[in-house]
Design a protein around this motif. Structure first.
Motif, mmCIF file in Angstrom:
data_model
loop_
_atom_site.group_PDB
_atom_site.id
_atom_site.type_symbol
_atom_site.label_atom_id
_atom_site.label_comp_id
_atom_site.label_asym_id
_atom_site.label_seq_id
_atom_site.Cartn_x
_atom_site.Cartn_y
_atom_site.Cartn_z
ATOM 1 N N LEU A 33 0.829 -1.201 0.000
ATOM 2 C CA LEU A 33 0.000 0.000 0.000
ATOM 3 C C LEU A 33 0.872 1.263 0.000
ATOM 4 N N LEU A 34 1.914 1.266 0.828
ATOM 5 C CA LEU A 34 2.815 2.427 0.866
ATOM 6 C C LEU A 34 3.520 2.639 -0.465
ATOM 7 N N VAL A 35 3.961 1.569 -1.101
ATOM 8 C CA VAL A 35 4.626 1.689 -2.402
ATOM 9 C C VAL A 35 3.664 2.281 -3.423
ATOM 10 N N THR A 36 2.423 1.826 -3.406
ATOM 11 C CA THR A 36 1.423 2.346 -4.332
ATOM 12 C C THR A 36 1.185 3.834 -4.094
ATOM 13 N N ILE A 37 1.087 4.227 -2.845
ATOM 14 C CA ILE A 37 0.863 5.640 -2.523
ATOM 15 C C ILE A 37 2.069 6.486 -2.913
ATOM 16 N N LEU A 38 3.260 6.001 -2.611
ATOM 17 C CA LEU A 38 4.464 6.791 -2.882
ATOM 18 C C LEU A 38 4.776 6.898 -4.365
#
Length: 64
Positions: free
Chosen positions: A38-43
Motif C-alpha cells: 500500500l505504501l509503495v502504491t501511494i508513494l
C-alpha cells in the motif's frame, strides 16, 4: 510429581501454543507485506513524489 495425564496436557498445550505462535507470525508478516505494498502504491503517485522532492530540495538548499 506430575501424573501422566497432566504431563500430556502440558506437552499438548505447548505444542498447540507453538503452532498458534507460528500462525500469528504468519498473519503479522502478511499484514506487514500488505501495508508495504500500500505504501509503495501511494508513494508512486505524482502528488506524493512532488511533495517528497520539494522536501528534499529544501533540505539540500539549507545545507548548501
Amino acid at each position: 510429581m506430575a501424573t501422566g495425564t497432566s504431563l500430556r496436557r502440558r506437552i499438548t498445550g505447548r505444542v498447540a501454543d507453538a503452532g498458534m505462535t507460528t500462525a500469528e507470525y504468519a498473519i503479522g508478516t502478511l499484514a506487514a507485506c500488505g501495508f508495504a505494498a500500500l505504501l509503495v502504491t501511494i508513494l508512486r503517485g505524482s502528488a506524493v513524489r512532488a511533495l517528497l522532492t520539494g522536501i528534499i530540495e529544501r533540505a539540500l538548499a539549507l545545507g548548501g
